[in-house]
Design a protein around this motif. Structure first.
Motif, mmCIF file in Angstrom:
data_model
loop_
_atom_site.group_PDB
_atom_site.id
_atom_site.type_symbol
_atom_site.label_atom_id
_atom_site.label_comp_id
_atom_site.label_asym_id
_atom_site.label_seq_id
_atom_site.Cartn_x
_atom_site.Cartn_y
_atom_site.Cartn_z
ATOM 1 N N ASP A 153 -53.481 -25.947 25.023
ATOM 2 C CA ASP A 153 -54.003 -24.650 24.590
ATOM 3 C C ASP A 153 -55.158 -24.250 25.499
ATOM 4 O O ASP A 153 -56.233 -24.856 25.467
ATOM 5 N N ARG A 154 -54.925 -23.211 26.290
ATOM 6 C CA ARG A 154 -55.934 -22.742 27.238
ATOM 7 C C ARG A 154 -56.109 -21.232 27.108
ATOM 8 O O ARG A 154 -56.354 -20.532 28.099
ATOM 9 N N ARG A 155 -56.014 -20.707 25.916
ATOM 10 C CA ARG A 155 -55.889 -19.252 25.764
ATOM 11 C C ARG A 155 -57.108 -18.480 26.270
ATOM 12 O O ARG A 155 -56.964 -17.312 26.661
ATOM 13 N N GLU A 166 -60.487 -19.247 28.899
ATOM 14 C CA GLU A 166 -61.272 -20.139 29.750
ATOM 15 C C GLU A 166 -62.484 -19.380 30.268
ATOM 16 O O GLU A 166 -62.379 -18.189 30.607
ATOM 17 N N LYS A 193 -61.601 -22.586 25.332
ATOM 18 C CA LYS A 193 -60.782 -23.803 25.374
ATOM 19 C C LYS A 193 -61.088 -24.637 26.608
ATOM 20 O O LYS A 193 -60.956 -25.862 26.592
ATOM 21 N N ALA A 233 -65.465 -27.447 25.064
ATOM 22 C CA ALA A 233 -64.331 -27.049 25.894
ATOM 23 C C ALA A 233 -63.930 -28.198 26.819
ATOM 24 O O ALA A 233 -64.746 -29.073 27.122
ATOM 25 N N LYS A 234 -62.680 -28.181 27.254
ATOM 26 C CA LYS A 234 -62.245 -29.124 28.278
ATOM 27 C C LYS A 234 -62.821 -28.684 29.619
ATOM 28 O O LYS A 234 -62.995 -27.497 29.885
ATOM 29 N N GLY A 260 -53.027 -17.747 28.900
ATOM 30 C CA GLY A 260 -54.469 -17.741 28.716
ATOM 31 C C GLY A 260 -55.102 -16.843 29.751
ATOM 32 O O GLY A 260 -54.418 -16.278 30.617
ATOM 33 N N MET A 316 -60.099 -14.189 22.613
ATOM 34 C CA MET A 316 -59.420 -15.172 21.763
ATOM 35 C C MET A 316 -58.591 -14.457 20.691
ATOM 36 O O MET A 316 -57.445 -14.827 20.404
ATOM 37 N N THR A 354 -54.515 -14.718 20.363
ATOM 38 C CA THR A 354 -54.015 -15.287 19.116
ATOM 39 C C THR A 354 -53.109 -14.293 18.386
ATOM 40 O O THR A 354 -52.132 -14.690 17.734
ATOM 41 N N PRO A 366 -49.672 -23.159 21.045
ATOM 42 C CA PRO A 366 -50.722 -23.413 22.030
ATOM 43 C C PRO A 366 -50.563 -22.603 23.312
ATOM 44 O O PRO A 366 -51.527 -22.400 24.041
#
Length: 572
Positions: free
Chosen positions: A109-111, A113, A132, A182-183, A388, A401, A405, A412
């Motif tokens: 899930d990278r919607r 960044e 994300k 976040a990643k 994303g 977001m 969504t 994801p």
């Protein structure tokens, strides 16, 4: 211009003296560090890390040099009237049924960044932002001085260790990471950029190998535990023009995995498609990185810059004001559609472009109008099939977001639900269609102001600059610079208030003088005097009026920020 070796040749300062003590970096044979010594920097520049970077440099430097020569040959073809296109010899790759390795669950899930330079507070804010992914940018958003580079690596190490904090003394507030963050992705520099503070076997190191090598050695073990759930580290790879450049990266990743004793395919990367030649190599780039890929990204601002560079010899392809070159242009929309189709066909993310807007705190109506433009753009991306998108400011995250969504729901991503079959009918002309729009005097003025102010900031160590309600990085300044060069070369006729007037050296000279006066009024006399505005103006003007277009403004400007510290001159 003199080479880096000629310009920056200094005595070896890997060992430096203070009083009777010998203090310096512990360097392996053939490595010479010419940036200043700092005990904190030495914790990043360990002997093992420097040996790893040197090994990468020695193993891949000839491949890199060959790739850069191929770029020059392609540029010569384009400057003789040619255009990029699909390679008939790799048709079997484009038409094959192969897939990339499955996307790791950690980054499924990278919607939304967020991106920015690896400054200490920026990292904390971005990782806590609710996005994300945070992409720490060592390229377009960073002025690569020695201090900035080393402190970025310190900050990234502390972030991955979970120990990063920032004390805002003015507010007496301490910032630290939340439990959920976040990643982290890292964008190293492009293949073309050197690191002139580190020499290996007598020549400057390749900037991206320094960025990758130092980060990987310091952080791969902790990253896989805390961020990647057994995968990673994760990267964004910039400025590619051909799949042979992706092949080098793939080999670098395999070399690093073997060195660390981790599974092949652990390192994952998203490639920024931000050059016109690369859009004809989407399948080939993914194929080379198929065990290490997590998709492609529409780096649209750099893509516009690359379009200008690639077609610079063709007077019938003058680009209109940059504010008119959006995703409604056919060549831009085709680029996005083809990227989505290709990524989903191969089972990886198709990431959308940057929203560089900054919230306008003192004007609610203007702020809402700006947000509506962002929402509209992100809705277009989500409906088209992007998985994303990017934002430059935390204030945009909730709106973006919400938009993604509303289209994706609880899924994801859209990899398996939005395969754009219609994109397969796109041909070369769709990707090369001439842009529509007009050139204006206000466009010339805006390009001049943005270019000079960005360059002035870059020369003082700031690579990400808020200007006129947008957060500008090197890509925006490059568009401004190359567009002025193109308009001057071909005498672009101005529409609107400047109707009938053609851009020439006299007009540009007057605009520069008037816009410098405006910049001084806007920033204030004292700040203007203390800044690098005059130096930036001279450099920007020279680049815009050069008879031969420089490939990258930052290559020329880099000379101004490289500081070598010979024996005995380091500040300890």
């Amino acid at each position: 211009m003199a080479s880096f070796e000629e310009t920056f040749h200094q005595p070896n300062n890997s060992v430096q003296k203070k009083s009777s003590r010998i203090i310096g970096y512990d360097v392996p044979e053939g490595v010479d560090i010419r940036g200043r010594y700092d005990p904190e920097f030495s914790k990043i520049l360990t002997r093992d890390a420097l040996q790893f970077v040197a090994d990468l440099q020695r193993e891949f430097r000839n491949h890199i040099k060959y790739a850069m020569e191929c770029r020059k040959e392609a540029k010569m073809r384009y400057n003789c009237g040619g255009l990029p296109g699909f390679d008939p010899t790799t048709k079997y790759i484009r038409e094959g049924e192969w897939m990339c390795a499955p996307v790791p669950q950690a980054v499924a899930d990278r919607r939304v960044e967020i991106t920015g330079p690896p400054e200490r507070k920026m990292i904390i804010d971005a990782l806590n932002s609710g996005a994300k992914v945070f992409m720490a940018d060592l390229e377009d958003a960073l002025s690569p001085s020695w201090e900035n580079l080393m402190r970025s690596h310190i900050n990234l190490r502390d972030a991955i260790n979970g120990t990063i904090t920032f004390h805002d003394q003015a507010r007496n507030k301490v910032y630290k990471l939340n439990d959920q963050t976040a990643k982290l992705f890292v964008r190293p520099r492009g293949w073309h950029l050197p690191e002139a503070h580190i020499f290996i076997d007598g020549e400057p190191a390749t900037g991206c190998l320094v960025d990758f090598g130092l980060y990987f050695i310091q952080n791969h073990a902790n990253f896989r535990k805390t961020q990647g759930q057994g995968f990673g580290p994760f990267f964004y790879l910039p400025k590619m023009e051909h799949s042979r450049e992706a092949r080098i990266w793939n080999n670098v990743f395999e070399r690093a995995e073997k060195w660390a004793g981790i599974e092949e395919g652990s390192i994952r990367a998203t490639v920024l498609i931000e050059t016109l030649p690369a859009v004809f190599q989407l399948n080939e780039i993914l194929y080379e990185l198929r065990d290490h890929s997590v998709g492609l990204n529409c780096g649209r601002w750099d893509y516009i810059f690359s379009y200008l560079k690639t077609v610079q010899a063709q007077p019938d392809r003058i680009l209109p004001d940059r504010v008119q070159v959006g995703m409604n242009q056919h060549f831009m929309r085709s680029y996005s559609d083809l990227l989505i189709h290709t990524c989903h066909k191969r089972g990886v993310h198709a990431m959308g472009g940057m929203a560089a807007h900054i919230p306008i705190s003192d004007d609610p109506e203007a702020n809402e109008a700006s947000l509506q433009l962002v929402r509209k753009d992100k809705l277009r991306e989500a409906k088209a099939g992007h998985d994303g998108t990017w934002v430059a400011h935390p204030g945009l995250i909730p709106s973006c977001m919400e938009v993604f969504t509303s289209i994706m729901g609880n899924l994801p991503n859209q990899i398996h639900t939005m395969k754009r079959q219609d994109a397969s009918i796109l041909d070369e002309e769709d990707l090369l269609q001439r842009p529509r729009g007009v050139c204006t005097l206000e466009g010339l003025r805006l390009n001049t102001r943005v270019g000079i102010q960005y360059l002035a900031a870059w020369l003082t160590g700031v690579g990400c600059v808020p200007l006129y309600n947008f957060l500008e990085d090197a890509a925006a300044a490059e568009i401004s610079r190359v567009q002025i060069w193109q308009w001057l070369k071909y005498g672009a006729e101005l529409d609107g208030d400047g109707f009938g007037v053609k851009v020439n050296a006299d007009l540009f000279g007057r605009v520069v003088e008037e816009e410098m006066a405006r910049i001084e009024r806007e920033v204030g006399n004292e700040k203007f005097k203390k800044g690098m505005y005059q130096e930036a103006c001279k450099l920007f003007t020279r680049l815009c009026t050069a008879s031969v277009l420089d490939d990258f403004m930052t290559l020329d400007a880099y000379n101004y920020i490289v500081i070598h510290h010979p024996i005995g001159l380091s500040r300890l």
